[in-house]
Write an enzyme that holds these catalytic residues in place. Structure first.
Site, short mmCIF file in Angstrom:
data_model
loop_
_atom_site.label_atom_id
_atom_site.label_comp_id
_atom_site.label_asym_id
_atom_site.label_seq_id
_atom_site.Cartn_x
_atom_site.Cartn_y
_atom_site.Cartn_z
N GLU A 73 -5.19 -8.55 0.82
CA GLU A 73 -5.87 -8.20 2.07
C GLU A 73 -7.35 -8.01 1.78
OE1 GLU A 73 -4.50 -4.92 4.42
OE2 GLU A 73 -2.39 -5.45 4.14
N GLU A 86 0.80 -1.23 0.00
CA GLU A 86 0.00 0.00 0.00
C GLU A 86 0.83 1.28 0.00
OE1 GLU A 86 -4.02 -1.76 2.17
OE2 GLU A 86 -2.80 -0.29 3.25
#
Length: 408
Positions: free
Chosen positions: A306, A106
């Site tokens: 995720e 991320e």
């Protein structure tokens, strides 16, 4: 962690997403790897492999060594080179046991929540620094990927992005423009250079008043565009936005602070149920993200790296954790992933976030994402109902009938 690896094995989990700590392995940000850190990951990897669990390693999950932040952090170009040096050193040490390597987790969060919104480390609220950080994170990824691939071409290399469908609140031009801006800084600022070899021109124009173009040097975009063997997708929620009205007071919401170049955009509540994080639950958003990658970005090999939800879990009088909402959440998102495959997405795997309740960055230990409950004072682990459900799905490689959702 020996007991935790055994618990993974007992749940039938065949692959585990493991984040290396840069600060643990190279606390000074340069030089030889820390022997104590190396020993820690040596033992963990050996335990996973002995249990026949495949490790998917992420090299950077937001733990920049403090000495490098003191030197300027990710807004400083040299940090990209320091990351590449660390990545190649870790790769050289552990490549004999790790086949799948993810450079960054991320980078949007590290750049824009860390340097613009200031809600994650290092807590800076400097929009220009956030844009520089985003570029240098991607540059570090590209340099590191090329170096690791040159050393071991038989292994697989990728990056993980947190992606969101961005919807306009209406068909009004103002709202459509708001969605374009947020999609640009949230998604396309990362997807386009990684998968198309160049930054999107409209996003660079949006960011020009914040920071000029000189930070992008000749050859940078080609470096960032290093071939990927897979793309990791972290998905939690979609976002609906509208353009701000004349005279409307600016919000101090995290979204608006992080959407650099889109200061006049306002988030809109779409009316969905929310998790304890305040995130709207919409499984169709996962399908939309995966299908978009298939149709607009050349259908890369994908992993959902995720996906999960935080709820206010408690141990019941019977000693169990009955988290039917999480079970329903996971069921809905796995069905959305299957729908995406049927629509052409090349999805190869799915990792739930998270295995255990853990430290959730700025939220500390207040948010529980795990399918295994952790009693923090005693460290006792309790498999939640969602964990037992997920175990059955993993072992059988199939989703149950809808009537089974929420049962232990």
């Amino acid at each position: 962690y020996r007991n935790d690896v055994a618990l993974l094995r007992d749940l039938g989990i065949g692959a585990y997403r493991l984040s290396f700590g840069w600060s643990r392995l190279q606390p000074t940000g340069t030089g030889q790897l820390n022997p104590a850190g190396v020993d820690f990951y040596d033992r963990l990897l050996d335990q996973l492999l002995a249990a026949e669990i495949q490790p998917f390693v992420t090299l950077y999950h937001w733990d920049l060594p403090q000495v490098l932040e003191d030197a300027g952090g990710w807004p400083t170009r040299d940090t990209a080179n320091r990351f590449a040096d660390y990545a190649t050193a870790a790769h050289a040490r552990f490549a004999d046991r790790v086949a799948d390597w993810t450079t960054l987790n991320e980078p949007w969060v590290a750049a824009f929540l860390g340097y613009a919104a200031g809600v994650h480390a290092p807590g800076r609220a400097e929009p220009a620094a956030a844009v520089l950080a985003a570029h240098h994170l991607l540059l570090g990824h590209g340099i590191a990927t090329a170096a690791m691939r040159a050393a071991r071409r038989d292994l697989r290399y990728g990056i993980t992005l947190n992606l969101h469908p961005i919807d306009a609140a209406s068909s009004a031009a103002r709202d459509v423009e708001a969605a374009r801006r947020v999609d640009g800084v949230q998604n396309r600022l990362f997807l386009d250079p990684l998968l198309r070899g160049h930054y999107p021109a409209d996003v660079l124009a949006d960011l020009a008043p914040v920071v000029g173009p000189d930070y992008i040097r000749n050859g940078d975009e080609a470096t960032i565009n290093a071939p990927l063997d897979f793309l990791g997708v972290n998905y939690y929620f979609r976002q609906t936005v509208r353009g701000g009205r004349s005279g409307e007071a600016a919000s101090d919401s995290v979204g608006q602070l992080a959407w650099v170049g889109a200061d006049d955009v306002v988030p809109v509540d779409a009316g969905h149920e929310r998790t304890e994080m305040g995130w709207e639950i919409d499984p169709t958003g996962l399908r939309d993200v995966l299908v978009r990658l298939a149709t607009e970005y050349g259908s890369p090999i994908l992993y959902v790296t995720e996906n999960g939800a935080a709820f206010d879990d408690e141990v019941s009088a019977d000693g169990a954790v009955h988290d039917a909402r999480r079970t329903a959440y996971l069921d809905g998102h796995l069905r959305a992933a299957r729908a995406a495959i049927q629509e052409g997405a090349d999805l190869r795997g799915y990792f739930v976030w998270s295995f255990m309740d853990n430290f959730e960055w700025a939220f500390g230990y207040s948010k529980r994402f795990g399918i295994v409950y952790v009693d923090y004072p005693t460290q006792v682990r309790t498999i939640k109902d969602s964990g037992r459900w997920f175990s059955r799905v993993a072992r059988s490689n199939r989703l149950p009938a809808w009537r089974d959702v929420g049962t232990a």
